[in-house]
Design an enzyme around this catalytic site. Structure first.
Site, PDB file in Angstrom:
ATOM      1  N   SER A  15       0.809  -1.220   0.000  1.00 44.68           N
ATOM      2  CA  SER A  15       0.000   0.000   0.000  1.00 44.68           C
ATOM      3  C   SER A  15       0.840   1.266   0.000  1.00 44.68           C
ATOM      4  O   SER A  15       0.380   2.318  -0.474  1.00 44.68           O
ATOM      5  CB  SER A  15      -0.939   0.009   1.211  1.00 44.68           C
ATOM      6  N   ASP A 185      -0.718   5.603  12.129  1.00 43.55           N
ATOM      7  CA  ASP A 185      -0.598   4.216  12.592  1.00 43.55           C
ATOM      8  C   ASP A 185       0.834   3.697  12.570  1.00 43.55           C
ATOM      9  O   ASP A 185       1.068   2.503  12.717  1.00 43.55           O
ATOM     10  CB  ASP A 185      -1.491   3.301  11.746  1.00 43.55           C
ATOM     11  N   HIS A 188       1.396   3.874   7.600  1.00 41.18           N
ATOM     12  CA  HIS A 188       0.946   4.559   6.382  1.00 41.18           C
ATOM     13  C   HIS A 188       1.235   6.053   6.502  1.00 41.18           C
ATOM     14  O   HIS A 188       0.525   6.760   7.228  1.00 41.18           O
ATOM     15  CB  HIS A 188      -0.547   4.320   6.152  1.00 41.18           C
TER      16      HIS A 188
END
Length: 208
Positions: A15, A185, A188
């Site tokens: 991601s 977090d 990310h």
């Protein structure tokens, strides 16, 4: 600088690389890949580089292996930039520990993928360290991340690859600022966190 005119730059990973490239931020994503592309193109328009983002959110090295032929080798890169490992570690600390990838499997699988890509395409490699945006090295997930990053550094030496020390880049800013400035977090990054990554890639590639 080591980039040459007309080269094809392919980025692959999870991601952090994906960053919306398959939907709202197509085709390059809204993260470090887009920043690296924009800055390299702006500083060196004469190079006329091609840029491809093949990140997929949630990927581990196992997922990368399943799509390697289509998303890495078939793209015929001159440079293949790989950033993978964050989910391999993170899953161990979440609700899907059966999907975590142990360090021996991680190293074995990643080495095999890199060898296949180099043998099939003759590409040069850019290997980015997995990272955890946490200054305390005794935190278990940070300690594990350091171990996996050491694997990547070793593979970079083995393959004569460009090595991007992403964790070190975050450690530099964490020395004077809290982790929440860079990510909610610790995984990310916000846009400034992606800029930290992009800066590390530009430095490793000798782009000025």
């Amino acid at each position: 600088m080591i980039l040459r005119t007309g080269q094809r730059m392919v980025f692959i990973g999870d991601s952090i690389t994906d960053c919306g490239r398959r939907d709202v931020a197509a085709p390059y994503g809204s993260g470090y890949v887009s920043l690296v592309r924009a800055l390299v193109d702006a500083r060196h328009p004469e190079l006329e580089l091609e840029w491809v983002n093949r990140g997929v959110g949630g990927d581990t090295v196992r997922d990368l292996a399943a799509r390697w032929d289509d998303d890495a080798i078939a793209e015929r890169p001159d440079w293949l930039a790989v950033l993978i490992g964050i989910n391999d570690i993170w899953r161990h600390y979440g609700d899907r520990p059966d999907e975590a990838v142990g360090i021996e499997e991680y190293e074995r699988t990643l080495r095999d993928l890199l060898r296949r890509a180099v043998d099939a395409t003759g590409c040069r490699l850019i290997l980015g360290d997995p990272f955890f945006i946490e200054a305390d090295r005794s935190v278990p997930q940070r300690a594990d991340t350091d171990r996996y990053a050491a694997v990547v550094a070793g593979l970079a030496t083995e393959f004569d690859a460009v090595h991007v020390p992403n964790q070190a880049a975050f450690d530099r800013v964490l020395a004077v600022s809290p982790a929440t400035r860079w990510a909610d977090d610790r995984v990310h990054p916000h846009l400034p966190g992606h800029a930290v990554l992009a800066d590390a890639y530009l430095s490793a590639l000798g782009v000025s």
